[in-house]
Design an enzyme around this catalytic site. Structure first.
Site, PDB file in Angstrom:
ATOM      1  N   HIS A 133       0.823  -1.210   0.000  1.00 41.96           N
ATOM      2  CA  HIS A 133       0.000   0.000   0.000  1.00 41.96           C
ATOM      3  C   HIS A 133       0.859   1.264   0.000  1.00 41.96           C
ATOM      4  O   HIS A 133       2.020   1.268   0.430  1.00 41.96           O
ATOM      5  CB  HIS A 133      -0.929   0.006   1.211  1.00 41.96           C
ATOM      6  CG  HIS A 133      -0.191   0.056   2.537  1.00 41.96           C
ATOM      7  ND1 HIS A 133       0.342   1.209   3.051  1.00 41.96           N
ATOM      8  CD2 HIS A 133       0.100  -0.921   3.418  1.00 41.96           C
ATOM      9  CE1 HIS A 133       0.922   0.962   4.200  1.00 41.96           C
ATOM     10  NE2 HIS A 133       0.802  -0.333   4.450  1.00 41.96           N
ATOM     11  N   HIS A 144       0.630  -5.556   2.585  1.00 45.85           N
ATOM     12  CA  HIS A 144       1.454  -4.808   3.531  1.00 45.85           C
ATOM     13  C   HIS A 144       2.895  -5.304   3.513  1.00 45.85           C
ATOM     14  O   HIS A 144       3.182  -6.408   3.047  1.00 45.85           O
ATOM     15  CB  HIS A 144       0.864  -4.942   4.928  1.00 45.85           C
ATOM     16  CG  HIS A 144      -0.580  -4.574   4.990  1.00 45.85           C
ATOM     17  ND1 HIS A 144      -1.026  -3.318   5.335  1.00 45.85           N
ATOM     18  CD2 HIS A 144      -1.691  -5.302   4.712  1.00 45.85           C
ATOM     19  CE1 HIS A 144      -2.352  -3.284   5.264  1.00 45.85           C
ATOM     20  NE2 HIS A 144      -2.777  -4.483   4.889  1.00 45.85           N
ATOM     21  N   ARG A 176      -5.977   0.946   4.016  1.00 46.02           N
ATOM     22  CA  ARG A 176      -4.834   1.456   3.263  1.00 46.02           C
ATOM     23  C   ARG A 176      -4.478   0.533   2.102  1.00 46.02           C
ATOM     24  O   ARG A 176      -4.066   1.002   1.029  1.00 46.02           O
ATOM     25  CB  ARG A 176      -3.638   1.699   4.181  1.00 46.02           C
ATOM     26  CG  ARG A 176      -3.139   0.492   4.974  1.00 46.02           C
ATOM     27  CD  ARG A 176      -2.173   0.982   6.046  1.00 46.02           C
ATOM     28  NE  ARG A 176      -1.515  -0.075   6.801  1.00 46.02           N
ATOM     29  CZ  ARG A 176      -1.994  -0.639   7.901  1.00 46.02           C
ATOM     30  NH1 ARG A 176      -3.200  -0.277   8.351  1.00 46.02           N
ATOM     31  NH2 ARG A 176      -1.302  -1.557   8.556  1.00 46.02           N
ATOM     32  N   HIS A 200       0.983  -7.890  13.269  1.00 40.19           N
ATOM     33  CA  HIS A 200       0.430  -7.212  14.446  1.00 40.19           C
ATOM     34  C   HIS A 200       1.568  -6.811  15.377  1.00 40.19           C
ATOM     35  O   HIS A 200       2.362  -7.658  15.792  1.00 40.19           O
ATOM     36  CB  HIS A 200      -0.557  -8.134  15.177  1.00 40.19           C
ATOM     37  CG  HIS A 200      -1.479  -7.397  16.086  1.00 40.19           C
ATOM     38  ND1 HIS A 200      -1.035  -6.625  17.133  1.00 40.19           N
ATOM     39  CD2 HIS A 200      -2.834  -7.287  16.100  1.00 40.19           C
ATOM     40  CE1 HIS A 200      -2.065  -6.086  17.753  1.00 40.19           C
ATOM     41  NE2 HIS A 200      -3.173  -6.463  17.138  1.00 40.19           N
ATOM     42  N   GLU A 241      -1.305  -6.700   7.798  1.00 38.11           N
ATOM     43  CA  GLU A 241       0.052  -6.432   8.257  1.00 38.11           C
ATOM     44  C   GLU A 241       0.360  -7.258   9.512  1.00 38.11           C
ATOM     45  O   GLU A 241      -0.553  -7.755  10.186  1.00 38.11           O
ATOM     46  CB  GLU A 241       0.195  -4.924   8.558  1.00 38.11           C
ATOM     47  CG  GLU A 241       1.531  -4.466   9.129  1.00 38.11           C
ATOM     48  CD  GLU A 241       2.713  -4.769   8.229  1.00 38.11           C
ATOM     49  OE1 GLU A 241       3.043  -5.965   8.074  1.00 38.11           O
ATOM     50  OE2 GLU A 241       3.325  -3.820   7.706  1.00 38.11           O
TER      51      GLU A 241
END
Length: 231
Positions: free
Chosen positions: A9, A182, A60, A89, A87
């Protein structure tokens, strides 16, 4: 030859603010939107025609996908959203400024949390507002699967089963496939596709908004990989 495009992104608000983001749902900055648009224009110039797309459930990545497909005039292409492509964590680091965190815990400790393969940050407490169990987008997910923190290793352990079960069959049967996700979920795929070891993957950085292309043989081994901007 099949083509798989991995697209991180564009710049997010918390990227700009230098904060640990992880599963928190922040939007793109204006620069991030431009990056997504530019990625779409670049793929359009190279005449990509996608048969299917995948993204996470975080805006995103979703918005990056939409803005890119708009430039391709392919917003009609099948889109699948999956939390498994989220993504990594960042646990109790979520929302914290990276520089301030380094001053508090020391550069060495933060480097381990950010860059080691298997060491996760401290977990969120079960009542922390950032815990995914409070987020309605995960209401149909088994709570036991929702992380309170992750390393790249545990990110890989959720991304790869989804890759094998959901994405591989589409890649085998389709033409071009695009994944908008991500930095760390895409690094997990890069590690798998390129057969990288724990040490090698830690040196891999995927820039925001730059399409990374994998040309795959029928058995899904990699024939070539490159950033599209280099072609």
């Amino acid at each position: 030859m099949k083509r798989l495009v991995l697209l991180r992104h564009g710049q997010s608000v918390w990227n700009l603010e230098n904060r640990f983001t992880g599963w928190h749902d922040v939007d793109l900055t204006e620069q991030g939107r431009r990056e997504a648009v530019d990625a779409g224009k670049l793929m359009a110039r190279h005449e990509y025609r996608f048969d299917a797309t995948f993204t996470s459930v975080l805006k995103r990545a979703i918005r990056t996908l939409w803005l890119s497909l708009d430039q391709l005039d392919q917003m009609w292409v099948q889109e699948t959203k999956a939390w498994q492509l989220n993504e990594r964590h960042y646990g109790a680091l979520t929302g914290l400024n990276k520089a301030e965190t380094a001053r508090k815990y020391g550069d060495g400790q933060v480097h381990i949390w950010r860059r080691s393969f298997a060491t996760p940050p401290p977990p969120l407490g079960p009542d922390n507002a950032y815990h995914p169990r409070f987020d309605p987008r995960y209401r149909h997910v088994d709570p036991a699967l929702l992380p309170a923190t992750e390393s790249l290793k545990t990110t890989l352990e959720r991304v790869l089963p989804y890759w094998e079960a959901a994405i591989v069959p589409v890649v085998r049967s389709a033409g071009d496939v695009l994944i908008s996700a991500h930095g760390n979920s895409l690094r997990a795929l890069v590690m798998h596709l390129q057969g990288l070891d724990d040490e090698a993957i830690m040196k891999v950085e995927i820039p925001t908004g730059e399409p990374l292309v994998f040309e795959l043989r029928d058995d899904l081994t990699v024939a070539d990989s490159y950033y599209l901007k280099d072609k």
